[in-house]
Design a protein around this motif. Structure first.
Motif, PDB file in Angstrom:
ATOM      1  N   MET A   1       0.759 -32.416 -59.256  1.00 18.25           N
ATOM      2  CA  MET A   1       1.591 -31.767 -58.268  1.00 18.25           C
ATOM      3  C   MET A   1       2.322 -30.574 -59.020  1.00 18.25           C
ATOM      4  N   SER A   2       2.819 -29.568 -58.293  1.00 18.40           N
ATOM      5  CA  SER A   2       3.527 -28.310 -59.071  1.00 18.40           C
ATOM      6  C   SER A   2       4.764 -28.299 -58.388  1.00 18.40           C
ATOM      7  N   SER A   3       5.700 -27.647 -59.025  1.00 15.45           N
ATOM      8  CA  SER A   3       6.732 -27.214 -58.290  1.00 15.45           C
ATOM      9  C   SER A   3       6.812 -26.258 -57.591  1.00 15.45           C
ATOM     10  N   ILE A   4       7.450 -26.073 -56.419  1.00 13.11           N
ATOM     11  CA  ILE A   4       7.437 -25.159 -55.559  1.00 13.11           C
ATOM     12  C   ILE A   4       7.980 -23.703 -56.046  1.00 13.11           C
ATOM     13  N   LYS A   5       9.066 -23.942 -56.876  1.00  7.60           N
ATOM     14  CA  LYS A   5       9.831 -22.823 -57.069  1.00  7.60           C
ATOM     15  C   LYS A   5       8.929 -21.944 -58.198  1.00  7.60           C
ATOM     16  N   HIS A   6       7.602 -22.494 -58.827  1.00  3.00           N
ATOM     17  CA  HIS A   6       6.797 -21.759 -59.858  1.00  3.00           C
ATOM     18  C   HIS A   6       5.703 -21.328 -59.044  1.00  3.00           C
ATOM     19  N   LEU A   7       5.421 -21.288 -57.831  1.00  3.93           N
ATOM     20  CA  LEU A   7       4.210 -20.827 -56.961  1.00  3.93           C
ATOM     21  C   LEU A   7       4.667 -19.249 -56.664  1.00  3.93           C
ATOM     22  N   VAL A  39       7.512 -31.123 -48.174  1.00  4.40           N
ATOM     23  CA  VAL A  39       6.290 -30.297 -48.404  1.00  4.40           C
ATOM     24  C   VAL A  39       6.005 -30.496 -50.048  1.00  4.40           C
ATOM     25  N   LYS A  40       4.610 -30.696 -50.377  1.00  2.65           N
ATOM     26  CA  LYS A  40       4.584 -30.827 -51.997  1.00  2.65           C
ATOM     27  C   LYS A  40       3.423 -29.661 -52.245  1.00  2.65           C
ATOM     28  N   ALA A  41       3.632 -29.117 -53.477  1.00  2.36           N
ATOM     29  CA  ALA A  41       2.694 -27.950 -54.046  1.00  2.36           C
ATOM     30  C   ALA A  41       1.734 -28.455 -54.703  1.00  2.36           C
ATOM     31  N   TYR A  42       0.394 -27.994 -54.719  1.00  4.44           N
ATOM     32  CA  TYR A  42      -0.739 -28.165 -55.705  1.00  4.44           C
ATOM     33  C   TYR A  42      -1.195 -26.914 -55.994  1.00  4.44           C
ATOM     34  N   ILE A  43      -1.652 -26.805 -57.221  1.00  5.09           N
ATOM     35  CA  ILE A  43      -2.658 -25.657 -57.819  1.00  5.09           C
ATOM     36  C   ILE A  43      -3.802 -26.240 -58.017  1.00  5.09           C
ATOM     37  N   ALA A  77     -13.003 -28.398 -57.510  1.00  4.59           N
ATOM     38  CA  ALA A  77     -12.223 -27.672 -58.472  1.00  4.59           C
ATOM     39  C   ALA A  77     -12.372 -27.992 -59.856  1.00  4.59           C
ATOM     40  N   GLY A  78     -11.946 -27.372 -60.730  1.00  4.84           N
ATOM     41  CA  GLY A  78     -12.282 -27.618 -62.219  1.00  4.84           C
ATOM     42  C   GLY A  78     -10.970 -27.305 -62.903  1.00  4.84           C
ATOM     43  N   ALA A  79     -11.172 -27.570 -64.266  1.00  2.00           N
ATOM     44  CA  ALA A  79      -9.992 -27.520 -65.134  1.00  2.00           C
ATOM     45  C   ALA A  79      -9.496 -26.146 -65.109  1.00  2.00           C
ATOM     46  N   ASN A  80     -10.336 -25.030 -65.606  1.00  2.00           N
ATOM     47  CA  ASN A  80      -9.912 -23.729 -65.709  1.00  2.00           C
ATOM     48  C   ASN A  80     -10.754 -22.873 -64.818  1.00  2.00           C
ATOM     49  N   GLY A  81     -10.258 -22.106 -64.020  1.00  2.00           N
ATOM     50  CA  GLY A  81     -11.300 -21.240 -63.330  1.00  2.00           C
ATOM     51  C   GLY A  81     -10.813 -19.921 -63.048  1.00  2.00           C
ATOM     52  N   ASN A  82     -11.684 -18.938 -62.407  1.00  2.00           N
ATOM     53  CA  ASN A  82     -11.600 -17.577 -61.994  1.00  2.00           C
ATOM     54  C   ASN A  82     -10.789 -17.556 -60.720  1.00  2.00           C
ATOM     55  N   PHE A  83     -10.747 -18.687 -60.161  1.00  2.54           N
ATOM     56  CA  PHE A  83     -10.052 -18.565 -58.828  1.00  2.54           C
ATOM     57  C   PHE A  83      -8.980 -19.723 -58.768  1.00  2.54           C
ATOM     58  N   ARG A  84      -7.678 -19.385 -58.188  1.00  3.37           N
ATOM     59  CA  ARG A  84      -6.572 -20.447 -58.206  1.00  3.37           C
ATOM     60  C   ARG A  84      -6.123 -20.346 -56.790  1.00  3.37           C
ATOM     61  N   LEU A  85      -5.991 -21.697 -56.244  1.00  5.42           N
ATOM     62  CA  LEU A  85      -5.433 -21.679 -54.954  1.00  5.42           C
ATOM     63  C   LEU A  85      -3.970 -22.643 -54.917  1.00  5.42           C
ATOM     64  N   GLU A  86      -3.176 -21.921 -54.437  1.00  3.22           N
ATOM     65  CA  GLU A  86      -1.725 -22.312 -54.103  1.00  3.22           C
ATOM     66  C   GLU A  86      -1.693 -23.108 -52.946  1.00  3.22           C
ATOM     67  N   LEU A  87      -1.484 -24.105 -52.779  1.00  2.00           N
ATOM     68  CA  LEU A  87      -1.523 -25.129 -51.610  1.00  2.00           C
ATOM     69  C   LEU A  87      -0.098 -25.883 -51.533  1.00  2.00           C
ATOM     70  N   HIS A  93       1.096 -34.139 -43.107  1.00  2.00           N
ATOM     71  CA  HIS A  93      -0.344 -33.375 -42.705  1.00  2.00           C
ATOM     72  C   HIS A  93      -0.096 -32.523 -41.423  1.00  2.00           C
ATOM     73  N   GLN A  94       1.317 -32.186 -41.399  1.00  2.00           N
ATOM     74  CA  GLN A  94       1.521 -31.229 -39.939  1.00  2.00           C
ATOM     75  C   GLN A  94       1.741 -29.721 -40.426  1.00  2.00           C
ATOM     76  N   PHE A  95       1.674 -29.475 -41.610  1.00  2.00           N
ATOM     77  CA  PHE A  95       2.099 -28.036 -42.349  1.00  2.00           C
ATOM     78  C   PHE A  95       1.379 -27.939 -43.419  1.00  2.00           C
ATOM     79  N   CYS A  96       0.725 -26.841 -43.550  1.00  2.00           N
ATOM     80  CA  CYS A  96       0.010 -26.214 -44.599  1.00  2.00           C
ATOM     81  C   CYS A  96       0.212 -24.695 -44.920  1.00  2.00           C
ATOM     82  N   GLY A  97       0.466 -24.396 -46.118  1.00  2.00           N
ATOM     83  CA  GLY A  97       0.572 -23.074 -46.479  1.00  2.00           C
ATOM     84  C   GLY A  97      -0.403 -22.813 -47.756  1.00  2.00           C
TER      85      GLY A  97
END
Length: 129
Positions: A1-7, A39-43, A77-87, A93-97
């Motif tokens: 889980m990531s910090s929202i302020k770092h997205l 709301v929790k952030a994931y990368i 998903a992998g460890a290092n990638g060419n694509f990054r999804l910020e979720l 589960h009523q909101f998603c960005g």
């Protein structure tokens, strides 16, 4: 889980009308106001092939997306990638960005602007992760 302020999409998330940002001395929390759910952030990072598939899935209507995932499985998903999804996903589960980025010229560049989903649409998106 990531910090929202770092997205990268933090400003867009803060501006969304149903999100309230609560800051304290040690943390920043986002709350989905209709349900008061945190709301929790994931990368997540994806290889080029999986990232391109994810991009195609996000452009599909939800019913076709669900059928494709059921038939072929979700992108891995992998460890290092060419694509990054910020979720950003609410606990109930009523909101998603989300926002997808592609690495190029030594930095991640947005594939599209941040997208926000509420209610039953979130179910389709959560199948991706």
């Amino acid at each position: 889980m990531s910090s929202i302020k770092h997205l990268e999409m933090a400003a867009a998330l803060s501006a969304y009308p149903h999100i309230e940002i609560k800051k304290s001395l040690f943390s920043t929390k986002a709350i989905y106001t209709p349900t008061h759910s945190q709301v929790k952030a994931y990368i997540l990072e994806y290889s080029p092939s999986e990232g391109e598939r994810l991009e195609r899935l996000l452009e599909m209507p939800f019913d076709k997306m669900a059928a494709d995932i059921q038939q072929k499985g979700k992108p891995v998903a992998g460890a290092n990638g060419n694509f990054r999804l910020e979720l950003c996903l609410s606990d109930d589960h009523q909101f998603c960005g989300l926002q997808l980025f592609r690495f190029g010229d030594f930095q991640y560049k947005p594939v599209f602007e941040p997208r926000f989903y509420e209610g039953k649409d979130v179910e389709s998106i959560t199948q991706l992760v």
